[in-house]
Design an enzyme around this catalytic site. Sequence first.
Site, PDB file in Angstrom:
ATOM      1  N   GLU A  73      -0.484   6.712  -4.681  1.00 36.31           N
ATOM      2  CA  GLU A  73      -1.859   6.925  -4.997  1.00 36.31           C
ATOM      3  C   GLU A  73      -1.920   8.601  -5.237  1.00 36.31           C
ATOM      4  O   GLU A  73      -3.128   8.805  -5.901  1.00 36.31           O
ATOM      5  CB  GLU A  73      -2.438   6.845  -3.829  1.00 36.31           C
ATOM      6  CG  GLU A  73      -2.283   7.690  -2.560  1.00 36.31           C
ATOM      7  CD  GLU A  73      -1.038   6.814  -1.643  1.00 36.31           C
ATOM      8  OE1 GLU A  73      -0.577   7.384  -0.630  1.00 36.31           O
ATOM      9  OE2 GLU A  73      -0.463   5.819  -2.194  1.00 36.31           O
TER      10      GLU A  73
ATOM     11  N   ILE B 175       2.514   2.143  -3.489  1.00 29.39           N
ATOM     12  CA  ILE B 175       1.546   2.659  -4.514  1.00 29.39           C
ATOM     13  C   ILE B 175       1.590   4.198  -4.365  1.00 29.39           C
ATOM     14  O   ILE B 175       1.308   4.638  -3.607  1.00 29.39           O
ATOM     15  CB  ILE B 175       0.284   1.756  -4.371  1.00 29.39           C
ATOM     16  CG1 ILE B 175       0.248   0.381  -4.777  1.00 29.39           C
ATOM     17  CG2 ILE B 175      -0.600   2.668  -5.500  1.00 29.39           C
ATOM     18  CD1 ILE B 175      -1.020  -0.350  -4.476  1.00 29.39           C
TER      19      ILE B 175
ATOM     20  N   ASP C  47      -6.838  24.682 -41.816  1.00 29.70           N
ATOM     21  CA  ASP C  47      -7.476  25.162 -42.922  1.00 29.70           C
ATOM     22  C   ASP C  47      -7.339  26.660 -42.926  1.00 29.70           C
ATOM     23  O   ASP C  47      -7.305  27.405 -42.022  1.00 29.70           O
ATOM     24  CB  ASP C  47      -9.073  24.544 -42.796  1.00 29.70           C
ATOM     25  CG  ASP C  47      -9.778  25.260 -44.130  1.00 29.70           C
ATOM     26  OD1 ASP C  47      -9.152  25.303 -45.202  1.00 29.70           O
ATOM     27  OD2 ASP C  47     -11.145  25.554 -43.853  1.00 29.70           O
TER      28      ASP C  47
ATOM     29  N   VAL D 256       0.760  -1.239  -0.059  1.00 30.34           N
ATOM     30  CA  VAL D 256      -0.015  -0.051  -0.079  1.00 30.34           C
ATOM     31  C   VAL D 256       0.805   1.283  -0.275  1.00 30.34           C
ATOM     32  O   VAL D 256       0.664   2.223  -0.697  1.00 30.34           O
ATOM     33  CB  VAL D 256      -0.979   0.070   1.318  1.00 30.34           C
ATOM     34  CG1 VAL D 256      -1.650   1.447   1.389  1.00 30.34           C
ATOM     35  CG2 VAL D 256      -1.842  -1.247   1.104  1.00 30.34           C
ATOM     36  N   ALA D 257       1.958   1.040   0.851  1.00 29.11           N
ATOM     37  CA  ALA D 257       2.893   2.446   0.993  1.00 29.11           C
ATOM     38  C   ALA D 257       3.727   2.428  -0.373  1.00 29.11           C
ATOM     39  O   ALA D 257       3.828   3.716  -0.768  1.00 29.11           O
ATOM     40  CB  ALA D 257       3.680   2.299   2.021  1.00 29.11           C
TER      41      ALA D 257
END
Length: 547
Positions: free
Chosen positions: A286, A284, A328, A281-282
């Site tokens: 986030e 990742i 154009d 978890v740490a």
Amino acid sequence: MALKYYQLDAAQVLAQLHTQKTGLSQTEAATRLQATGPNKLSDHKQTSLLTKFILQFKDLMIIILMIAAFVALLAGEGSDAIIIFLVIILNAVFGVFQEAKAENAIAALQKMTTPRSRVLRDQTVQVIDSEDLVPGDVVLLEAGDIIPADVYFLEANALKVEEAALTGESVPVEKQASPLPAKDIPLAEQTNLGFMNTNVTYGTAQAVVVETGMATQVGQIAKMLTEVDQTVTPLQKNISHLSKVLSVLILVIAAFIFAFGTLTGRESPLDMLLTAISLAVAAIPEGLPAIVTITLALGTQKMAKKHALIRKLPAVETLGATQIIASDKTGTLTQNKMTVEQFYTDGQLKPAAQLKFQADSKLALAMLLANDSQQTPTGLVGDPTETALIQHFLGQTGFDWDKVCAAYPRTASLPFDSDRKLMSVQTGELLLTKGAPDELLRRANFIEEAGQVTPLTKAKRQELAKVNKQLADQALRVLGFAYKKLAPADQLNLEAEQDLIFVGLIGMIDPERPEVKAAVAEAKQAGIRPLMITGDHMDTARAIAIR
């Protein structure tokens, strides 16, 4: 259109569509409407907001973050789980908002179709909803009308159609009612066809509908706009690659920590599992999706203030990888609005802003009265060249066009045609003519300068030819003006367009947008190569590029 209608003559087109010049019957039209469907751009299947919201979670990084949030929640890290969920939801909300906003703008294209059309049904002229038109219907068109479907012209009387939105041509196209023999002709040169949502600026026509709805040229454009582009942007590729690498590394490291701690007996398997999960978890990042989303959203909002439409947030980042911008010319680099630039009168060439007219000036009268523009509640309607002439005078304080028209009512006219390249009107005993300078000078034997009429000498003709070339070399569209006093018994005819009194020349152009120069300079400074795409003559394109 699969069938090249421009190669066929009127009889062949009518036969191909199983119709006739007097139009369809109501019964046959109703049957065809059932088969072809309504003449409108089909509604793009709208994705619900809920579906859009759910689709925002298909990204690999988002999926990993959701797993991490659930794991953190199970591990008792409630605050971390809440923060991660907020980041995910914020990302989804930004994405849904931007996509819905862009789709609403694209849907506005469907509102362009003209609501009513004049059509021949049961051999009588009827006004019907344009959605009820079918292939084989015969429609009647005049200046100010929007062509309701793709049509083949059965009759064309001095007809001009403004097709800038479709082909990029700033000058209205002269249309004809005869076949074109070439096998492959660009859209802009298919002069016997009219296309949905283009504007009739001059003349009248009778035409048969050949394609409706999504089968029209503008329908094909609408179809391309509604197709979802699945191209992956560089940022998406990089984030996807980073997500995969991080996922593998985190799983490998977490598994190693769990196995090492369990096998060495330092902690219980349950404690090592929680330790490995906490480490995952740490590890990742986030905050990454939130930072990326907020950055892209800010970029999108900044571009929206400059009227740039972004459908997907990652598309903002893709612009950073741009190396070439192909734009154009007409309506993008230019204003798609003809403007008077220069005048030649009384032997002097002057910028338009410096020349002021008296209401009874012969040059002013020729510009105002040899003109088929019409004033409507929504503004001037007509050929852009002619409306530009009126606009020049309306910009002069105190000039009353309606008053001049009332004082000099038109009693007869000779419409412009491509052979003589002139237009003449009669008001009382005054003939006013405008047209191509070379054609006008062939018919002029006199010239008015400083209120004096003198013979048009060879030297003066050479001077006028030189001025004409000078204006043309600046990519200006040049018009000449002349007049003549008629005898009371004279009738306006082609023979009357002789012995004219030349009064002046004007040069017009579709001017560039004020912000274009700075935008091109900024693109070049950023290392981007800007290219201009146009169907105009090379000299016109070069003049716009230089300006």
